[in-house]
Design an enzyme around this catalytic site. Structure first.
Site, PDB file in Angstrom:
ATOM      1  N   GLU A 195       0.855  -1.193   0.000  1.00 18.44           N
ATOM      2  CA  GLU A 195       0.000   0.000   0.000  1.00 18.44           C
ATOM      3  C   GLU A 195       0.887   1.238   0.000  1.00 18.44           C
ATOM      4  O   GLU A 195       1.838   1.330   0.789  1.00 18.44           O
ATOM      5  CB  GLU A 195      -0.909   0.010   1.227  1.00 18.44           C
ATOM      6  CG  GLU A 195      -1.763   1.257   1.380  1.00 18.44           C
ATOM      7  CD  GLU A 195      -2.651   1.214   2.620  1.00 18.44           C
ATOM      8  OE1 GLU A 195      -3.057   0.097   3.015  1.00 18.44           O
ATOM      9  OE2 GLU A 195      -2.921   2.287   3.202  1.00 18.44           O
ATOM     10  N   GLU A 252      -2.408  11.224   3.422  1.00 17.31           N
ATOM     11  CA  GLU A 252      -3.440  11.027   4.432  1.00 17.31           C
ATOM     12  C   GLU A 252      -3.402  12.227   5.369  1.00 17.31           C
ATOM     13  O   GLU A 252      -2.330  12.747   5.685  1.00 17.31           O
ATOM     14  CB  GLU A 252      -3.203   9.757   5.244  1.00 17.31           C
ATOM     15  CG  GLU A 252      -3.340   8.474   4.479  1.00 17.31           C
ATOM     16  CD  GLU A 252      -3.090   7.269   5.377  1.00 17.31           C
ATOM     17  OE1 GLU A 252      -4.050   6.546   5.673  1.00 17.31           O
ATOM     18  OE2 GLU A 252      -1.925   7.066   5.778  1.00 17.31           O
TER      19      GLU A 252
END
Length: 370
Positions: A250, A255
């Protein structure tokens, strides 16, 4: 700009109260006291353009609300203090319904208008449409009026165990929480019940449609904020369905944890079984928040090398030398864009969290070396 409510503008909500015959033991019902002396001010922000703030005051008001009649639909915000802000994405004149509440059903209201001029997506940082030594492999400029379903699909629902994180949102498909218009993609997290959950949002992905191995990835976006709000622009290995997570790898390009609106994180997840091993770093703004203007989140990705940038400033690097020999990042990956609400990380919304919250994406571009 001060607006004072004219009595002729009041729209009093009928209380619908009727007094029946009271028995000798019944007590009279206290009448509801409606707010009065309703006043407000309207302020236009210098940045980001399109942002307006109403500050409302009234006697006997328990809380206030404002309904912004935007082109994409009505957006209602509530505030115990009377201060509400909203950002319009396009030029125009918009109606706003202001209310001073004694309760949800008892209030006084008034109509105001705001005029937005010369709003552009140029607010904030931007990157070029070409680089020396690279070809443009794919881009979505979100220039149409609907999501391009040849490139994107939807994840729907709450996943397994709240997407493995006990999250509180239900992801929808269609235009309820994800719209394209005015040259941008907008994902909206709302406080509303659906599927047994208290919030809705959207999670779109390019799995099986747009998958890439290596390149320079630029994503220009303006981010939401607030306790319990978690926007992400990220990627999963294309073999996710066969090997699972975290084996597939990932790459979190961006974020943001909503209670830290001036800081973003870049992270790589990997490993043979959950929980993942991760390598992460963060980037903080010296002034302002990522909700104030557009910023560009970049991943420069080559064989055995991944680098993270914000506005062309590098803040994180990954190589096989710092992954302990597990390195699933030399394969194809697909994109995921979403706003999560609540969860073990970043925590849950509280009384300070304002809904709805939006993530606006101006473009995503993938450049690959010649």
């Amino acid at each position: 700009m001060r607006r004072i409510l004219n009595m002729a503008m009041l729209m009093l909500v009928s209380l619908g109260l009727s007094l029946g015959m009271m028995g000798c033991e019944e007590k009279p019902v206290d009448p509801v006291v409606l707010p009065d002396n309703f006043t407000w001010t309207l302020d236009y922000a210098a940045a980001p353009k399109g942002k307006v703030t109403f500050t409302m005051k009234a006697n006997h008001a328990n809380y206030f609300s404002a309904t912004f009649k935007d082109k994409s639909g009505d957006v209602t915000l509530e505030s115990p203090t009377g201060v509400v802000s909203y950002t319009f994405a396009a030029d125009g004149t918009y109606e706003v319904i202001l209310k001073a509440h004694a309760s949800a059903a008892q209030y006084i209201s008034a109509l105001d208008t705001v005029k937005i001029e010369a709003t552009t997506l140029a607010d904030g940082y931007s990157t070029p449409t070409a680089y020396a030594g690279y070809n443009l492999a794919w881009a979505d400029e979100f220039s149409g009026d609907a999501l391009d379903l040849s490139s994107w699909g939807y994840d729907v629902g709450n996943g397994s165990g709240g997407w493995g994180n006990n999250e509180s949102q239900y992801y929808t498909s269609g235009t309820a929480n994800c719209v394209v218009g005015n040259g941008k993609l907008t994902i909206t997290a709302k406080k509303e019940s659906q599927g047994g959950f208290n919030y809705t949002s959207a999670r779109i992905l390019t799995k099986g449609k747009r998958e890439f191995q290596y390149g320079r990835i630029d994503i220009r976006a303006r981010l939401p904020k607030g306790q319990g709000i978690w926007p992400a622009l990220w990627m999963l290995g294309s073999n996710f369905s066969s090997v699972g997570w975290p084996n597939c790898g990932e790459l979190d390009i961006m974020e943001l944890i909503g209670n830290q609106p001036n800081r973003v994180h870049g992270t790589a997840h990997f490993g043979n079984q959950p929980p993942s091993t991760q390598r992460t770093a963060s980037y903080g703004l010296s002034t302002g928040n990522f909700s104030d203007a557009y910023h560009v989140f970049t991943l420069k990705w080559e064989n055995n090398l991944v680098e993270w940038y914000v506005d062309d400033v590098k803040f994180h690097t990954l190589t096989p030398a710092n992954t302990g020999g597990i390195y699933p990042f030399n394969q194809k990956f697909f994109f995921i864009f979403n706003i999560a609400v609540g969860g073990n990380w970043p925590g849950y919304p509280d009384g300070t969290t304002v809904f709805p919250q939006q993530m606006d994406v101006d473009y995503v571009r993938v450049f690959q070396k010649n």
